[in-house]
Design an enzyme around this catalytic site. Structure first.
Site, PDB file in Angstrom:
ATOM      1  NE  ARG A  85      -0.980   2.266   3.072  1.00 55.88           N
ATOM      2  CZ  ARG A  85      -0.090   3.090   3.603  1.00 55.88           C
ATOM      3  NH1 ARG A  85       0.407   4.112   2.904  1.00 55.88           N
ATOM      4  NH2 ARG A  85       0.352   2.893   4.832  1.00 55.88           N
ATOM      5  CG  PHE A 124       6.644  13.045  -1.577  1.00 58.54           C
ATOM      6  CD1 PHE A 124       6.076  13.998  -2.402  1.00 58.54           C
ATOM      7  CD2 PHE A 124       6.686  13.304  -0.208  1.00 58.54           C
ATOM      8  CE1 PHE A 124       5.569  15.183  -1.890  1.00 58.54           C
ATOM      9  CE2 PHE A 124       6.187  14.482   0.317  1.00 58.54           C
ATOM     10  CZ  PHE A 124       5.628  15.425  -0.531  1.00 58.54           C
ATOM     11  N   GLY A 125      10.256  13.196  -1.855  1.00 55.37           N
ATOM     12  CA  GLY A 125      11.347  13.516  -0.956  1.00 55.37           C
ATOM     13  C   GLY A 125      11.137  14.822  -0.210  1.00 55.37           C
ATOM     14  CB  ILE A 158      12.973   8.599   0.718  1.00 56.50           C
ATOM     15  CG1 ILE A 158      13.449   9.945   1.276  1.00 56.50           C
ATOM     16  CG2 ILE A 158      12.326   8.745  -0.648  1.00 56.50           C
ATOM     17  CD1 ILE A 158      12.345  10.917   1.629  1.00 56.50           C
ATOM     18  CB  SER A 159       8.292   4.990   0.635  1.00 53.30           C
ATOM     19  OG  SER A 159       7.911   5.009   1.984  1.00 53.30           O
ATOM     20  CD  GLU A 364       1.850  10.266   3.574  1.00 53.73           C
ATOM     21  OE1 GLU A 364       0.863  10.972   3.278  1.00 53.73           O
ATOM     22  OE2 GLU A 364       2.301   9.373   2.837  1.00 53.73           O
TER      23      GLU A 364
END
Length: 405
Positions: A85, A124-125, A158-159, A364
């Site tokens: 996810r 996204f960073g 970072i994913s 988040e």
């Protein structure tokens, strides 16, 4: 008009993703989790199912489905494991939807289209070693040099750090302006001076790829500036609205998985001459899970409805993210309790659910940040101002035009 039913297309989508998870993730996830291994091929298989751009308009390579369809995908993927996810959240929610909202037409054609098709992976960073909730504390900077910007700095947690092809990166172009001096850039992995390193030893989401990315005099073309100079903070916050929406939806998947495993175990295990599900305190934990799932879904799909209508939903998405992640952590904790000593081992998946459920309470926007936001909204201290660019309402323009014709 309030409508709590899913469309036929959404019902089929849920069945498809659930079947995919049961066949492609659940049989292998314990091994991947133990080995701290991210199975990259899952993203390719999701692309084959047109799920890497589920809510991106067809004209930009996506499936053209509504925003609640993205929630369904995230919910079902997290029923398998949070790692996958998260991959869709980052690729679609944080990166692709941000390009859809803020990117130029040239950027959409060059980056959004291949990402929506699943040919490229986006990430996204924003977070840095000393800049999490306090975005203004970031140190990465971008200095203009002719037709380029020179990026220096680093990002952490970072994913898809070792997997993504393109990164939406935030850096100061004028630190004296604080929040208004942050800008957003598209950075490609192949650009000279870019490097990445995975983080091992995480408490949870061990089957995911998470780590650090580094910029050593990375030369980024001016054409890769997203929006205008100084709009980076607004872009980052609107991106987080989309990311938080997917995180909230995923939390529903965790609760759903906890319920499924706990109900199954309640019928298998007997104590004092009866199934443990017959004991009222066990029923209380099951009831709490069900309540948490239903309340979380209502909050999530309400936010999705607002997205479909083209209405800003920062407040509603914050509430959905805060509450659903708290409910998921509580559900996972209760699931371990229901399983007793067996819940403390990886013989059953509930211990993994508990480890995984902790991270979304932090990333988040921490639980504390969302609590403050909701208090400020109610007290009148916080008000969301209109953005210069918004996500397109659904059905998307081309779909509406075709329906009329």
């Amino acid at each position: 008009m309030m409508n709590f039913s899913f469309s036929e297309e959404q019902i089929m989508l849920r069945k498809m993703v659930r079947s995919f998870v049961d066949k492609e993730i659940n049989p292998y996830i314990q091994e991947w989790d133990e080995q701290q291994y991210f199975e990259r091929s899952i993203m390719g298989r999701l692309a084959d199912l047109d799920l890497m751009g589920v809510c991106i308009p067809e004209e930009y390579g996506g499936s053209g489905m509504d925003y609640n369809s993205l929630a369904i995908v995230c919910e079902e993927l997290e029923r398998g494991d949070t790692a996958f996810r998260t991959a869709v959240s980052v690729h679609t929610g944080l990166n692709s939807m941000t390009l859809l909202q803020w990117g130029s037409e040239e950027q959409k054609q060059k980056y959004l289209v291949p990402q929506a098709k699943g040919l490229k992976v986006g990430a996204f960073g924003l977070t840095e070693p000393n800049a999490g909730s306090d975005v203004a504390a970031l140190q990465t900077n971008a200095v203009q040099d002719g037709d380029d910007y020179i990026l220096n700095g680093s990002k952490t947690w970072i994913s898809l750090c070792d997997v993504a092809d393109n990164f939406l990166v935030f850096a100061y172009t004028d630190k004296s302006k604080k929040h208004k001096g942050i800008s957003a850039f598209i950075v490609e992995r192949e650009m000279d001076g870019f490097s990445s390193k995975a983080i091992k030893g995480k408490l949870g989401i061990r089957a995911g790829n998470t780590g650090e990315i580094f910029f050593d005099n990375v030369r980024v073309p001016k054409q890769n500036l997203v929006g205008q100079e100084g709009e980076g903070f607004k872009i980052a916050m609107s991106a987080l609205d989309n990311g938080r929406f997917t995180v909230a939806a995923g939390a529903c998947g965790t609760i759903m998985a906890c319920l499924e495993e706990s109900v199954k175990y309640c019928h298998e295990r007997s104590t004092f001459g009866k199934e443990i599900g017959k004991h009222q305190l066990v029923q209380q934990m099951i009831a709490k899970m069900e309540a948490g799932l239903q309340m979380s879904r209502l909050l999530v799909y309400r936010a999705g409805y607002l997205k479909n209508e083209g209405i800003r939903n920062t407040r509603e998405t914050s509430l959905a993210k805060w509450q659903s992640c708290d409910f998921a952590l509580e559900a996972a904790n209760d699931a371990v309790q229901i399983h007793g000593a067996y819940g403390f081992s990886n013989e059953y998946p509930v211990e993994r659910y508990l480890r995984n459920a902790k991270a979304p309470v932090i990333y988040e926007g921490t639980r504390e940040i969302h609590t403050i936001m909701q208090g400020e909204y109610v007290l009148g201290y916080r008000e969301d101002k209109p953005l210069s660019k918004t996500l397109p309402a659904w059905p998307f323009k081309k779909q509406r035009e075709e329906a009329v014709n």
